[in-house]
Design a protein around this motif. Structure first.
Motif, PDB file in Angstrom:
ATOM      1  N   PHE A  79       0.832  -1.209   0.000  1.00  0.00           N
ATOM      2  CA  PHE A  79       0.000   0.000   0.000  1.00  0.00           C
ATOM      3  C   PHE A  79       0.867   1.260   0.000  1.00  0.00           C
ATOM      4  O   PHE A  79       0.589   2.220  -0.718  1.00  0.00           O
ATOM      5  CB  PHE A  79      -0.939   0.024   1.205  1.00  0.00           C
ATOM      6  N   ALA A  80       1.896   1.277   0.817  1.00  0.00           N
ATOM      7  CA  ALA A  80       2.784   2.442   0.876  1.00  0.00           C
ATOM      8  C   ALA A  80       3.465   2.658  -0.468  1.00  0.00           C
ATOM      9  O   ALA A  80       3.595   3.797  -0.937  1.00  0.00           O
ATOM     10  CB  ALA A  80       3.818   2.260   1.983  1.00  0.00           C
ATOM     11  N   GLY A  81       3.908   1.575  -1.116  1.00  0.00           N
ATOM     12  CA  GLY A  81       4.533   1.694  -2.442  1.00  0.00           C
ATOM     13  C   GLY A  81       3.564   2.254  -3.464  1.00  0.00           C
ATOM     14  O   GLY A  81       3.941   3.098  -4.301  1.00  0.00           O
ATOM     15  N   THR A  82       2.336   1.824  -3.419  1.00  0.00           N
ATOM     16  CA  THR A  82       1.321   2.337  -4.341  1.00  0.00           C
ATOM     17  C   THR A  82       1.074   3.820  -4.088  1.00  0.00           C
ATOM     18  O   THR A  82       0.957   4.603  -5.037  1.00  0.00           O
ATOM     19  CB  THR A  82       0.003   1.555  -4.158  1.00  0.00           C
ATOM     20  N   PHE A  83       1.057   4.235  -2.837  1.00  0.00           N
ATOM     21  CA  PHE A  83       0.850   5.637  -2.503  1.00  0.00           C
ATOM     22  C   PHE A  83       1.991   6.495  -3.043  1.00  0.00           C
ATOM     23  O   PHE A  83       1.775   7.533  -3.662  1.00  0.00           O
ATOM     24  CB  PHE A  83       0.735   5.787  -0.980  1.00  0.00           C
ATOM     25  N   VAL A  84       3.216   6.044  -2.844  1.00  0.00           N
ATOM     26  CA  VAL A  84       4.384   6.801  -3.318  1.00  0.00           C
ATOM     27  C   VAL A  84       4.380   6.871  -4.834  1.00  0.00           C
ATOM     28  O   VAL A  84       4.645   7.931  -5.425  1.00  0.00           O
ATOM     29  CB  VAL A  84       5.682   6.162  -2.774  1.00  0.00           C
ATOM     30  N   ALA A  85       4.089   5.771  -5.511  1.00  0.00           N
ATOM     31  CA  ALA A  85       4.049   5.765  -6.982  1.00  0.00           C
ATOM     32  C   ALA A  85       2.975   6.714  -7.499  1.00  0.00           C
ATOM     33  O   ALA A  85       3.188   7.434  -8.483  1.00  0.00           O
ATOM     34  CB  ALA A  85       3.809   4.348  -7.488  1.00  0.00           C
ATOM     35  N   ALA A  86       1.811   6.733  -6.851  1.00  0.00           N
ATOM     36  CA  ALA A  86       0.741   7.635  -7.284  1.00  0.00           C
ATOM     37  C   ALA A  86       1.154   9.086  -7.093  1.00  0.00           C
ATOM     38  O   ALA A  86       0.895   9.928  -7.966  1.00  0.00           O
ATOM     39  CB  ALA A  86      -0.531   7.339  -6.490  1.00  0.00           C
ATOM     40  N   ARG A  87       1.839   9.405  -5.992  1.00  0.00           N
ATOM     41  CA  ARG A  87       2.323  10.770  -5.781  1.00  0.00           C
ATOM     42  C   ARG A  87       3.329  11.165  -6.864  1.00  0.00           C
ATOM     43  O   ARG A  87       3.308  12.281  -7.365  1.00  0.00           O
ATOM     44  CB  ARG A  87       3.010  10.884  -4.415  1.00  0.00           C
ATOM     45  N   PHE A  88       4.209  10.248  -7.206  1.00  0.00           N
ATOM     46  CA  PHE A  88       5.213  10.528  -8.231  1.00  0.00           C
ATOM     47  C   PHE A  88       4.557  10.758  -9.591  1.00  0.00           C
ATOM     48  O   PHE A  88       4.910  11.694 -10.313  1.00  0.00           O
ATOM     49  CB  PHE A  88       6.207   9.355  -8.304  1.00  0.00           C
ATOM     50  N   LEU A  89       3.580   9.909  -9.943  1.00  0.00           N
ATOM     51  CA  LEU A  89       2.914  10.054 -11.244  1.00  0.00           C
ATOM     52  C   LEU A  89       2.100  11.337 -11.324  1.00  0.00           C
ATOM     53  O   LEU A  89       1.969  11.923 -12.409  1.00  0.00           O
ATOM     54  CB  LEU A  89       2.017   8.853 -11.515  1.00  0.00           C
ATOM     55  N   ARG A  90       1.575  11.813 -10.214  1.00  0.00           N
ATOM     56  CA  ARG A  90       0.826  13.068 -10.228  1.00  0.00           C
ATOM     57  C   ARG A  90       1.718  14.262 -10.537  1.00  0.00           C
ATOM     58  O   ARG A  90       1.273  15.228 -11.133  1.00  0.00           O
ATOM     59  CB  ARG A  90       0.171  13.296  -8.867  1.00  0.00           C
ATOM     60  N   ARG A  91       2.951  14.180 -10.154  1.00  0.00           N
ATOM     61  CA  ARG A  91       3.870  15.314 -10.361  1.00  0.00           C
ATOM     62  C   ARG A  91       4.458  15.345 -11.769  1.00  0.00           C
ATOM     63  O   ARG A  91       5.024  16.353 -12.165  1.00  0.00           O
ATOM     64  CB  ARG A  91       4.985  15.252  -9.339  1.00  0.00           C
ATOM     65  N   LEU A  92       4.327  14.260 -12.493  1.00  0.00           N
ATOM     66  CA  LEU A  92       4.850  14.251 -13.869  1.00  0.00           C
ATOM     67  C   LEU A  92       3.970  15.108 -14.762  1.00  0.00           C
ATOM     68  O   LEU A  92       2.748  15.123 -14.624  1.00  0.00           O
ATOM     69  CB  LEU A  92       4.875  12.827 -14.421  1.00  0.00           C
ATOM     70  N   PRO A  93       4.579  15.791 -15.736  1.00  0.00           N
ATOM     71  CA  PRO A  93       3.793  16.584 -16.683  1.00  0.00           C
ATOM     72  C   PRO A  93       3.223  15.669 -17.769  1.00  0.00           C
ATOM     73  O   PRO A  93       3.732  15.592 -18.883  1.00  0.00           O
ATOM     74  CB  PRO A  93       4.812  17.583 -17.233  1.00  0.00           C
ATOM     75  N   LEU A  94       2.167  14.962 -17.443  1.00  0.00           N
ATOM     76  CA  LEU A  94       1.615  13.970 -18.367  1.00  0.00           C
ATOM     77  C   LEU A  94       1.024  14.631 -19.612  1.00  0.00           C
ATOM     78  O   LEU A  94       1.037  14.032 -20.689  1.00  0.00           O
ATOM     79  CB  LEU A  94       0.554  13.122 -17.666  1.00  0.00           C
ATOM     80  N   GLY A  95       0.505  15.821 -19.487  1.00  0.00           N
ATOM     81  CA  GLY A  95      -0.026  16.523 -20.660  1.00  0.00           C
ATOM     82  C   GLY A  95       1.057  16.720 -21.713  1.00  0.00           C
ATOM     83  O   GLY A  95       0.842  16.497 -22.903  1.00  0.00           O
ATOM     84  N   LEU A  96       2.243  17.137 -21.284  1.00  0.00           N
ATOM     85  CA  LEU A  96       3.371  17.332 -22.187  1.00  0.00           C
ATOM     86  C   LEU A  96       3.812  16.009 -22.797  1.00  0.00           C
ATOM     87  O   LEU A  96       4.089  15.927 -24.001  1.00  0.00           O
ATOM     88  CB  LEU A  96       4.532  17.985 -21.426  1.00  0.00           C
ATOM     89  N   LEU A  97       3.842  14.966 -21.984  1.00  0.00           N
ATOM     90  CA  LEU A  97       4.244  13.652 -22.485  1.00  0.00           C
ATOM     91  C   LEU A  97       3.238  13.108 -23.505  1.00  0.00           C
ATOM     92  O   LEU A  97       3.616  12.529 -24.530  1.00  0.00           O
ATOM     93  CB  LEU A  97       4.397  12.662 -21.327  1.00  0.00           C
ATOM     94  N   VAL A  98       1.960  13.287 -23.259  1.00  0.00           N
ATOM     95  CA  VAL A  98       0.925  12.813 -24.179  1.00  0.00           C
ATOM     96  C   VAL A  98       1.000  13.586 -25.485  1.00  0.00           C
ATOM     97  O   VAL A  98       0.877  13.013 -26.582  1.00  0.00           O
ATOM     98  CB  VAL A  98      -0.473  12.928 -23.535  1.00  0.00           C
ATOM     99  N   THR A  99       1.258  14.894 -25.419  1.00  0.00           N
ATOM    100  CA  THR A  99       1.379  15.708 -26.629  1.00  0.00           C
ATOM    101  C   THR A  99       2.585  15.254 -27.455  1.00  0.00           C
ATOM    102  O   THR A  99       2.492  15.116 -28.684  1.00  0.00           O
ATOM    103  CB  THR A  99       1.520  17.200 -26.259  1.00  0.00           C
ATOM    104  N   ALA A 100       3.692  15.014 -26.807  1.00  0.00           N
ATOM    105  CA  ALA A 100       4.885  14.561 -27.517  1.00  0.00           C
ATOM    106  C   ALA A 100       4.653  13.191 -28.129  1.00  0.00           C
ATOM    107  O   ALA A 100       5.066  12.923 -29.271  1.00  0.00           O
ATOM    108  CB  ALA A 100       6.076  14.540 -26.574  1.00  0.00           C
ATOM    109  N   LEU A 101       4.006  12.323 -27.427  1.00  0.00           N
ATOM    110  CA  LEU A 101       3.717  10.979 -27.936  1.00  0.00           C
ATOM    111  C   LEU A 101       2.758  11.056 -29.121  1.00  0.00           C
ATOM    112  O   LEU A 101       2.933  10.335 -30.119  1.00  0.00           O
ATOM    113  CB  LEU A 101       3.118  10.109 -26.828  1.00  0.00           C
ATOM    114  N   ALA A 102       1.782  11.936 -29.073  1.00  0.00           N
ATOM    115  CA  ALA A 102       0.847  12.104 -30.183  1.00  0.00           C
ATOM    116  C   ALA A 102       1.569  12.648 -31.405  1.00  0.00           C
ATOM    117  O   ALA A 102       1.312  12.224 -32.546  1.00  0.00           O
ATOM    118  CB  ALA A 102      -0.294  13.023 -29.779  1.00  0.00           C
ATOM    119  N   ALA A 103       2.508  13.570 -31.204  1.00  0.00           N
ATOM    120  CA  ALA A 103       3.275  14.112 -32.322  1.00  0.00           C
ATOM    121  C   ALA A 103       4.124  13.028 -32.967  1.00  0.00           C
ATOM    122  O   ALA A 103       4.194  12.924 -34.208  1.00  0.00           O
ATOM    123  CB  ALA A 103       4.146  15.269 -31.848  1.00  0.00           C
TER     124      ALA A 103
END
Length: 126
Positions: free
Chosen positions: A94-118
């Motif tokens: 559970f603690a590992g899942t919490f830390v991973a979710a916090r890390f993924l929230r801080r990533l700029p996923l919008g930028l990554l999705v745009t780059a991947l779409a390009a």
């Protein structure tokens, strides 16, 4: 009301008084009968309430047994799947899942999705 003495030597009473007395006696008898019936119904209800209390206590005892059995089953299942100290391992997951979710929230996923779409659109043009 008659005032004379009858042939037996008694003074006869008024018929209306006798009928009134009979009516009163019948009313008293019917009131006593109604009171006895009501008391019988009250006693029957008290017996039913006592039986319901006994059944309710049995249900409470059985539900406690079920909860204890479920807790024992959950503990045994966790030990079978995770080995020794299963709750510590589960808490670590559970603690590992919490830390991973916090890390993924801080990533700029919008930028990554745009780059991947390009890149995907460039690959489809070739």
């Amino acid at each position: 009301m008659q005032t004379g003495v009858n042939k037996d030597g008694f003074v006869p009473t008024d018929w209306a008084e006798e009928e009134g007395a009979e009516a009163n006696a019948e009313a008293d008898l019917s009131a006593d009968l109604a009171r006895a019936r009501a008391q019988g119904e009250i006693d029957a209800l008290r017996r039913q309430i006592a039986l319901l209390r006994i059944r309710l206590s049995e249900f409470a005892e059985q539900s406690g047994d079920v909860v204890r059995a479920e807790a024992h089953w959950a503990n045994a299942s966790a030990r079978a799947q995770l080995g020794n100290y299963p709750w510590i391992k589960l808490a670590a997951a559970f603690a590992g899942t919490f830390v991973a979710a916090r890390f993924l929230r801080r990533l700029p996923l919008g930028l990554l999705v745009t780059a991947l779409a390009a890149r995907t659109s460039e690959a489809s043009r070739r």
